[in-house]
Write an enzyme that holds these catalytic residues in place. Structure first.
Site, mmCIF file in Angstrom:
data_model
loop_
_atom_site.group_PDB
_atom_site.id
_atom_site.type_symbol
_atom_site.label_atom_id
_atom_site.label_comp_id
_atom_site.label_asym_id
_atom_site.label_seq_id
_atom_site.Cartn_x
_atom_site.Cartn_y
_atom_site.Cartn_z
ATOM 1 N N CYS B 113 0.827 -1.216 0.000
ATOM 2 C CA CYS B 113 0.000 0.000 0.000
ATOM 3 C C CYS B 113 0.856 1.258 0.000
ATOM 4 O O CYS B 113 0.334 2.362 -0.181
ATOM 5 C CB CYS B 113 -0.955 -0.008 1.180
ATOM 6 S SG CYS B 113 -2.052 -1.431 1.116
ATOM 7 N N HIS B 404 -9.695 3.042 -1.088
ATOM 8 C CA HIS B 404 -8.266 2.743 -0.980
ATOM 9 C C HIS B 404 -7.844 1.735 -2.038
ATOM 10 O O HIS B 404 -7.704 0.550 -1.760
ATOM 11 C CB HIS B 404 -7.984 2.235 0.447
ATOM 12 C CG HIS B 404 -6.605 1.688 0.637
ATOM 13 N ND1 HIS B 404 -5.480 2.262 0.085
ATOM 14 C CD2 HIS B 404 -6.160 0.593 1.331
ATOM 15 C CE1 HIS B 404 -4.423 1.538 0.429
ATOM 16 N NE2 HIS B 404 -4.808 0.525 1.172
ATOM 17 N N CYS B 442 0.733 3.077 6.018
ATOM 18 C CA CYS B 442 1.068 1.719 6.442
ATOM 19 C C CYS B 442 0.891 0.769 5.261
ATOM 20 O O CYS B 442 0.184 1.077 4.304
ATOM 21 C CB CYS B 442 0.207 1.289 7.612
ATOM 22 S SG CYS B 442 -1.554 1.327 7.249
#
Lengths: 330, 455
Positions: B113, B404, B442
């Site tokens: 990510c 996301h 993160c």
């Protein structure tokens, strides 16, 4: 087959104590399929006839020389368990490679306990260095410590036995690299004149916070049966599992223990003591929760504590303990 | 026999200076701007779009925004987390399909990510060293068009089949297959070593840091309200190009309330006595792409493009979640304090903080760790950062409301934060101290990347 005297010199404070005086040499590791078939036939006969078990352990050790770890099988094992497939085998792979020797011993007519239906209750491995694919091993198996013990919480009794397997390099008196002690329990079997163990302590288990886990599946159990050669039908056939008193198929104990160890990764080093106590069987399909925890005071050997890791596995739905395992660094 | 090579160099349009110029490190890389497509929900507006489609469109949008059609840039650096094997050269293929000059080099990279914030860090470093003048950092992900693979057994049998020589050998291999082996395998992003999903990992972290349902729902509510406000204020006019009929992030619920969030059932950590994680305080599976343009101030000035914010520094961290030492997504609790300490800054020096909301619990646990004296002393060997003023946190919303698409998130945040900082600077040009913003993203594998921007 020629008998010979089992040479001592095991490192574990004289683990050859009570070992047989005679050694039978096998030409190669036996295939496990026929051993199970024979055991099934005997189990079938035992169901219709009074079991005629022998008394005492066979005064024989079985030995096979020039054993090499199989590269393709090691790859398959590592992929299944979650280990890196390198030159050095995980300790559980040495166990499954040499497991046919245990089966051959337990399948002998003079072995006092029925091979099928025995429960693997504990396992212990002393590894002095990693076994590698280019090692030529001499492996020897014998049985020891036949004792009675209470089963469950009632007044049922069973009989327990330890199977010791050691692997040396090159020659029968070569460098000892690996030794496994598998403890099996035959529930409901009582033999005369055996010492009786105290009821094992069962501290209450409350599930800790997990660090990981895995799911069990029939396909995975079948793959483990293939790669390990441990084709005990309680792991792959629901009917067989029920016939031996389980609710359904259960995972191989050494599969569970090996996955827990794999989660630890390279921190285990090459030399260690690896212990596993199996509690409630792991249902398949199902989920397993795992906690890895650093421990400074692992009490895995007589005389002194060592640092290492504890590995606990349980059923996250029911909170039942499956495995208490430890890896004590050498 | 000699014959001179007969090629004649033809003038080719280049946006940057000749590649043979000697690198002159000038120490500065700035964010010129960004472009993304609105983020869609899995199976939604972009269900038919591939990673390559979305990345190409996003780069085209960036080129259109900054007049870069036909221009040769020094680098395009981009990646995807759920990558098809056919997309091994994703970034370069996107360049070839875009309006950029076909001689623009490209790199495909992946840091879960944190992929596109890593890309931005890399491009900024090259600009800072004077090796390049301008580059694009981008990321894309589709959970709708994710790769489906064959089972491991089928794959191995097929590979061996290709090597088999005789018909009996081939038949024997085929005989090993069982019906179950033929079932396709959908991707999962469970951690390979713990077999836990990110959500299950975050549930454990929430236990460790005593993160409540209320605190998580408050983060989610603020994310939706802030993002809705930012859309209303026109912040994204400069940052987003509509795509496939979508003009706004599909996950955004401007009208959501604390009561609505409190009513959702829990989806992760349900083995625990008091599970707290819901679909409301966890990011939805998303499709989308984002890109950010990074250059030297001189390059931007030559083309009369803005320099929104300077990329000052960045820091990565990784935690040992496998043995349970730290939570999977707690890397930001290490990366940000280390980054600020290196720069001699405290939390009070930071005007805006962007913490990627993989889960609301990540934001709560990370900020709790920043304020924890014992954690700072024992784990960081640094003074605790202190308590973060919530008014500085994710002021234009973040991943809970925007969605996301894994690899796209870093570029979304870098471009958004640079724009926010530039606006603050424009509103207060006299302030002596720079306007500073810090980002924490993160990532799977226990990683995180932190970045410091200033305007």
């Amino acid at each position: 087959m020629s008998g010979e005297t089992l040479d001592g010199g095991a490192f574990d404070g004289g683990s050859t104590a009570g070992a047989p005086t005679r050694v039978d040499h096998l030409a190669a590791l036996p295939a496990t399929g026929p051993l199970y078939a024979g055991a099934l036939a005997r189990a079938g006969r035992a169901m219709v006839a009074t079991a005629s078990v022998g008394e005492g352990l066979p005064d024989r050790a079985l030995r096979v020389a020039d054993v090499h770890l199989d590269r393709a099988r090691l790859d398959a094992y590592c992929r299944l368990i979650g280990e890196t497939a390198g030159e050095a085998a995980p300790p559980g792979f040495v166990h499954v490679t040499l497991f046919p020797l245990q089966l051959a011993l337990m399948g002998r007519a003079d072995f006092p306990l029925p091979m099928l239906g025995m429960v693997h209750v504990a396992n212990r491995v002393e590894q002095l260095r990693a076994v590698r694919t280019d090692d030529a091993l001499v492996a020897t198996t014998w049985a020891r410590d036949l004792v009675g013990r209470p089963v469950g919480s009632g007044d049922r009794l069973g009989t327990q036995v330890e199977l010791v397997t050691e692997a040396r390099v090159g020659r029968p008196d070569g460098e000892l690299v690996w030794q496994g002690v598998s403890t099996y329990l035959a529930k409901g079997v009582q033999l005369p004149d055996l010492a009786l163990l105290d009821r094992p302590e069962r501290p209450a288990f409350s599930p800790p916070v997990p660090t990981g886990g895995w799911t069990t599946a029939k396909l995975t159990s079948r793959e483990y049966a293939t790669v390990s050669g441990d084709r005990n039908p309680i792991h792959t056939h629901a009917l067989a599992a029920r016939a031996f008193g389980f609710r359904g198929t259960i995972a191989h104990g050494m599969d569970t223990a090996a996955r827990a160890l794999a989660a630890l990764g390279p921190l285990r080093g090459e030399a260690f003591t690896w212990t596993a106590e199996f509690a409630a069987p792991v249902p398949v399909p199902g989920r397993v929760a795992l906690r890895l925890e650093r421990a400074e005071d692992l009490d895995v050997t007589a005389g002194g504590v060592r640092p290492g890791w504890s590995m606990t596995a349980w059923d996250p739905r029911r909170g039942a303990l499956h495995l208490r395992s430890a890896l004590a660094l050498a | 026999m000699t014959s001179a090579p007969s090629y004649s160099p033809t003038a080719s349009p280049t946006a940057s200076s000749a590649g043979s110029a000697r690198p002159t490190p000038n120490g500065t890389a700035v964010v010129v701007g960004g472009n993304r497509i609105p983020f869609a929900k899995a199976g939604g507006a972009y269900a038919g779009a591939s990673n390559l489609d979305m990345l190409t469109s996003t780069i085209d949008g960036l080129a259109a925004r900054f007049g870069l059609a036909g221009a040769r840039l020094d680098e395009v650096r981009a990646g995807a987390v759920l990558a098809h094997s056919r997309d091994f050269n994703l970034a370069r293929e996107a360049v070839l399909g875009s309006s950029l000059d076909a001689t623009t080099p490209a790199v495909t990279l992946q840091r879960a990510c944190a992929t596109s914030i890593e890309a931005a860090w890399d491009v900024a470093n090259k600009v800072t060293l004077g090796q390049i003048e301008v580059g694009v950092a981008a990321g894309v992900d589709s959970t709708s068009d994710a790769p489906i693979v064959v089972s491991e057994r089928l794959r191995r049998v097929l590979l061996r089949l290709g090597r088999a020589r005789s018909v009996p050998e081939k038949l024997k291999l085929l005989g090993q297959l069982r019906p179950a082996d033929l079932a396709p395998v959908a991707p999962n992003v469970n951690e390979p070593r713990t077999h836990l999903s990110m959500g299950e990992h975050q549930a454990l972290t929430n236990l460790q840091w005593q993160v409540t349902r209320e605190a998580q729902d408050a983060v989610a509510l603020a994310s939706h309200h802030h993002l809705a406000q930012a859309w209303q204020d026109g912040l994204f006019d400069d940052l987003v190009t509509p795509y496939r009929g979508l003009t706004r992030d599909a996950a955004l619920r401007p009208e959501t309330t604390a009561e609505a969030l409190a009513g959702l059932r829990t989806v992760f950590g349900n083995d625990q006595p008091n599970p707290t994680m819901t679909a409301g305080n966890s990011t939805p599976l998303s499709d989308g792409a984002a890109a950010v343009l990074i250059a030297s101030p001189e390059w931007a000035a030559q083309r009369q493009l803005p320099a929104l914010a300077r990329i000052v520094d960045a820091e990565a961290a990784a935690v040992d979640f496998v043995r349970g030492e730290d939570g999977l997504l707690m890397g930001g609790a290490f990366a940000v304090p280390r980054l600020l300490a290196r720069q001699g800054l405290g939390l009070d020096d930071i005007d805006l903080v962007e913490i990627h909301e993989a889960f609301a619990g990540v934001v709560v646990a990370t900020t709790t760790a920043w304020a924890d004296e014992a954690f700072a002393a024992e784990r960081l060997g640094l003074p605790a950062l202190g308590t973060l003023d919530p008014a500085r946190l994710n002021v234009a919303g973040s991943s809970l409301a925007a969605g996301h698409p894994f690899a796209a998130t870093g570029a979304r945040i870098v471009a958004t934060l640079a724009t926010l900082l530039a606006r603050r600077r424009a509103a207060d040009p006299e302030r002596e101290a720079p306007f500073r913003g810090v980002i924490s993203v993160c990532a799977a594998g226990g990683q995180a990347v932190a970045m410091l921007l200033e305007a």
